[in-house]
Design a protein around this motif. Structure first.
Motif, short mmCIF file in Angstrom:
data_model
loop_
_atom_site.label_atom_id
_atom_site.label_comp_id
_atom_site.label_asym_id
_atom_site.label_seq_id
_atom_site.Cartn_x
_atom_site.Cartn_y
_atom_site.Cartn_z
N GLY A 272 0.78 -1.23 0.00
CA GLY A 272 0.00 0.00 0.00
C GLY A 272 0.81 1.27 0.00
O GLY A 272 0.28 2.34 0.32
N THR A 273 2.07 1.20 -0.39
CA THR A 273 2.88 2.41 -0.45
C THR A 273 2.59 3.18 -1.74
O THR A 273 2.17 2.59 -2.74
CB THR A 273 4.37 2.06 -0.37
N PRO A 274 2.81 4.50 -1.75
CA PRO A 274 2.52 5.29 -2.95
C PRO A 274 3.33 4.82 -4.15
O PRO A 274 4.43 4.28 -4.02
CB PRO A 274 2.92 6.71 -2.53
N ALA A 275 2.80 5.06 -5.33
CA ALA A 275 3.47 4.66 -6.57
C ALA A 275 4.77 5.44 -6.74
O ALA A 275 4.83 6.63 -6.44
CB ALA A 275 2.56 4.90 -7.76
N PRO A 276 5.82 4.77 -7.23
CA PRO A 276 7.07 5.47 -7.50
C PRO A 276 6.88 6.59 -8.53
O PRO A 276 6.03 6.49 -9.42
CB PRO A 276 7.97 4.36 -8.06
N ALA A 277 7.67 7.62 -8.42
CA ALA A 277 7.52 8.80 -9.29
C ALA A 277 7.90 8.53 -10.73
O ALA A 277 7.49 9.27 -11.63
CB ALA A 277 8.36 9.94 -8.73
N ASN A 278 8.70 7.47 -10.98
CA ASN A 278 9.19 7.24 -12.33
C ASN A 278 8.24 6.42 -13.21
O ASN A 278 8.59 6.07 -14.34
CB ASN A 278 10.56 6.55 -12.28
N LEU A 279 7.05 6.13 -12.73
CA LEU A 279 6.11 5.34 -13.53
C LEU A 279 5.43 6.21 -14.58
O LEU A 279 5.21 7.41 -14.37
CB LEU A 279 5.04 4.71 -12.64
N THR A 280 5.08 5.59 -15.72
CA THR A 280 4.30 6.31 -16.72
C THR A 280 2.86 6.44 -16.22
O THR A 280 2.47 5.85 -15.21
CB THR A 280 4.30 5.55 -18.05
N ALA A 281 2.04 7.19 -16.97
CA ALA A 281 0.65 7.39 -16.56
C ALA A 281 -0.11 6.06 -16.50
O ALA A 281 -0.86 5.80 -15.55
CB ALA A 281 -0.04 8.36 -17.52
N ASP A 282 0.08 5.21 -17.51
CA ASP A 282 -0.59 3.91 -17.53
C ASP A 282 -0.10 3.02 -16.40
O ASP A 282 -0.89 2.30 -15.77
CB ASP A 282 -0.35 3.20 -18.88
N GLU A 283 1.20 3.05 -16.14
CA GLU A 283 1.76 2.24 -15.07
C GLU A 283 1.27 2.71 -13.70
O GLU A 283 0.96 1.89 -12.83
CB GLU A 283 3.28 2.28 -15.14
N PHE A 396 -8.93 -5.73 -21.61
CA PHE A 396 -10.29 -5.21 -21.61
C PHE A 396 -10.41 -4.13 -20.53
O PHE A 396 -9.88 -4.29 -19.43
CB PHE A 396 -11.29 -6.35 -21.37
N PRO A 397 -11.11 -3.04 -20.83
CA PRO A 397 -11.08 -1.88 -19.92
C PRO A 397 -11.69 -2.12 -18.55
O PRO A 397 -11.30 -1.46 -17.58
CB PRO A 397 -11.89 -0.82 -20.68
N GLY A 398 -12.64 -3.07 -18.45
CA GLY A 398 -13.27 -3.33 -17.16
C GLY A 398 -12.60 -4.41 -16.35
O GLY A 398 -13.16 -4.86 -15.33
N GLU A 399 -11.42 -4.83 -16.76
CA GLU A 399 -10.67 -5.85 -16.01
C GLU A 399 -10.29 -5.31 -14.63
O GLU A 399 -10.33 -4.10 -14.39
CB GLU A 399 -9.42 -6.24 -16.81
N ILE A 400 -9.93 -6.20 -13.73
CA ILE A 400 -9.54 -5.80 -12.38
C ILE A 400 -8.46 -4.72 -12.44
O ILE A 400 -8.46 -3.79 -11.63
CB ILE A 400 -9.06 -7.02 -11.58
N TYR A 401 -7.55 -4.86 -13.37
CA TYR A 401 -6.61 -3.77 -13.66
C TYR A 401 -6.23 -3.85 -15.13
O TYR A 401 -6.33 -4.92 -15.75
CB TYR A 401 -5.37 -3.87 -12.77
N ARG A 402 -5.87 -2.74 -15.70
CA ARG A 402 -5.46 -2.70 -17.11
C ARG A 402 -3.95 -2.87 -17.18
O ARG A 402 -3.19 -1.99 -16.77
CB ARG A 402 -5.87 -1.38 -17.77
N ALA A 403 -3.53 -3.99 -17.69
CA ALA A 403 -2.09 -4.25 -17.77
C ALA A 403 -1.43 -3.30 -18.77
O ALA A 403 -1.81 -3.27 -19.94
CB ALA A 403 -1.86 -5.70 -18.21
N PRO A 404 -0.46 -2.52 -18.33
CA PRO A 404 0.23 -1.62 -19.26
C PRO A 404 1.04 -2.43 -20.27
O PRO A 404 1.57 -3.51 -19.96
CB PRO A 404 1.16 -0.80 -18.35
N LYS A 405 1.18 -1.91 -21.46
CA LYS A 405 1.95 -2.60 -22.49
C LYS A 405 3.40 -2.76 -22.05
O LYS A 405 4.02 -3.81 -22.32
CB LYS A 405 1.87 -1.85 -23.82
N THR A 406 3.94 -1.75 -21.38
CA THR A 406 5.35 -1.83 -20.95
C THR A 406 5.56 -3.00 -19.99
O THR A 406 6.53 -3.75 -20.10
CB THR A 406 5.77 -0.52 -20.27
N TRP A 407 4.66 -3.17 -19.03
CA TRP A 407 4.77 -4.28 -18.08
C TRP A 407 4.57 -5.61 -18.80
O TRP A 407 5.24 -6.60 -18.49
CB TRP A 407 3.73 -4.15 -16.97
N THR A 408 3.62 -5.64 -19.73
CA THR A 408 3.31 -6.89 -20.43
C THR A 408 4.48 -7.36 -21.28
O THR A 408 4.82 -8.55 -21.32
CB THR A 408 2.06 -6.71 -21.31
#
Length: 448
Positions: A272-283, A396-408
């Motif tokens: 539950g820690t805040p997202a790192p600053a270096n992530l893209t918007a999708d990430e 799919f947009p309603g998935e539990i989370y949208r997997a970013p292309k970079t992570w995929t």
């Protein structure tokens, strides 16, 4: 389907806090296609009946015959429900709202007709075969196209093989649904052991790897020397496991719920820690969505991954408890803004819930979570880097989370197809069957 990783103490602490508060084709199996050899479902405490003269590798026709007594008992239990107090909030933050559930249960106990679904299933080519000591029940529809690609489709929780019924036509007969003849599939839709009309394992070991091996055995037993695999939820985990196994004949996999969390972000998301600053918007959006999911909406997974037997008593004894447990996630995970009836009919939702009830699989389906103790959205836990077959992913947009292309791309070294579509959720095939079929045609076209 996602579960708490055993190594994440903060995650379990939060979980405990939450808990505290028509067939288009036929398949003839020699002499065993005769009616006298058809396996039948005999009710919650019954089992499929094998032809004693057949070997353990036999593929036996299967027919569903739920007794009227079982349906009447289900309705009686719905009427006899002792309801809790109404929630004290104006939203779903405490769970399924009482008025909504009571409305659905009133329909289930009076007007809902299981026989329509039973007839629809019995109009399809259904079979059962024993693999590794457990009966595997499945639907098998061959395309009229002799060059159709064999495809095995795997459901998840709280889904079932019913998720794929509306895709059978578009996949096996694409021309009739706006597609090309050369994109046809032969479709195999099994029920995971412990789910639906498949057998309920009474011994340990039926996790994703073992199911993947069973699916490979099934496809070869059906006479296929090559095939592709598709899945979401548990189906994605099992398809990933097949990809790691890389059995002879597996040409590739497609998943619509890919596990892509990078190793370096796992502890932060689960903690539950805040997202790192270096992530893209999708990430960042994926990070925040997953962090919220595991903090506020994953208590169901903590129950099933740690105490499936305990939760099973309620799921197998009370149809209303089963319905509430399943409906909550159907509502949350469909692309419906929390109102699943926008994309699925009331009957479709109850078909799925009724299947779990009639087959008495509330506990056995939960045990799949316990067996798959490392299952979550982490790429490392699902060993995606070890997959050597081609991988296709649709988000799919309603998935539990949208997997970013970079992570995929990082998670799957053999990724060759990635697409984000405009509608649909966790139950992609169930919610958007035509779009789902389009994605499979496009994804698997290069592998033909």
């Amino acid at each position: 389907m996602p579960k708490f990783p055993p190594s994440s103490a903060p995650l379990f602490r939060r979980a405990l806090q939450c808990l505290a508060i028509a067939a288009s084709a036929t398949f003839v199996v020699g002499a065993h296609a005769a009616n006298k050899d058809v396996a039948r479902w005999t009710g919650p405490n019954g089992a499929t009946v094998a032809d004693p003269a057949a070997g353990t590798d036999a593929i036996r026709p299967f027919r569903i015959e739920v007794s009227e007594k079982d349906l009447q008992e289900m309705r009686r239990r719905i009427r006899a429900t002792r309801w809790p107090d109404k929630e004290t909030v104006p939203d779903t933050s405490q769970g399924v709202q009482q008025a909504k559930l009571q409305e659905l249960m009133s329909y289930w106990g009076t007007s809902y007709d299981w026989r329509k679904t039973e007839a629809r299933l019995n109009a399809l080519p259904q079979f059962v075969t024993t693999i590794d000591g457990v009966d595997i029940q499945f639907i098998h529809v061959r395309s009229k196209n002799p060059n159709a690609m064999p495809l095995i489709l795997t459901h998840g929780w709280p889904g079932s093989p019913l998720e794929f019924l509306k895709t059978i036509g578009p996949l096996t007969d694409p021309v009739a649904h706006g597609g090309r003849a050369e994109d046809a599939f032969d479709v195999v839709i099994p029920a995971i052991p412990g789910y639906g009309f498949s057998g309920r394992p009474d011994k340990l070991g039926w996790g994703p790897d073992r199911v993947a091996r069973a699916w490979d055995t099934l496809m070869h037993r059906l006479g296929y020397d090559h095939y592709v695999s598709q899945g979401g939820d548990h189906g994605s985990v099992i398809s990933d496991a097949l990809g790691v196994l890389n059995p002879k004949g597996l040409r590739g996999i497609h998943v619509n719920m890919p596990p892509t969390i990078p190793t370096e972000l796992v502890s932060g998301i689960f903690g539950g820690t805040p997202a790192p600053a270096n992530l893209t918007a999708d990430e960042r959006k994926a990070y925040d969505t997953l962090s919220h999911f595991f903090a506020r909406n994953a208590a169901y997974g903590a129950l099933m991954v740690t105490r499936p037997q305990t939760i099973g008593y309620g799921l197998c004894d009370s149809p209303v408890e089963l319905a509430a447990f399943m409906y909550e996630k159907i509502a949350e995970w469909t692309d419906s803004a929390g109102n699943p009836e926008r994309v699925l009919s009331k009957d479709e939702i109850l078909d799925d819930i009724t299947l779990y009830w009639l087959t008495d699989t509330g506990a056995s389906s939960s045990r799949f979570y316990w067996e798959n103790n490392n299952n979550n959205f982490s790429a490392a836990h699902q060993k995606t880097a070890q997959i050597t077959v081609p991988v296709a992913v649709t988000v799919f947009p309603g998935e539990i989370y949208r997997a970013p292309k970079t992570w995929t791309q990082k998670a799957y070294p053999t990724l060759y197809y990635f697409n984000e579509v405009s509608k649909g959720g966790h139950f992609a095939a169930w919610e958007q069957p035509d779009l789902f079929a389009d994605e499979l045609r496009a994804a698997f076209r290069p592998l033909r």
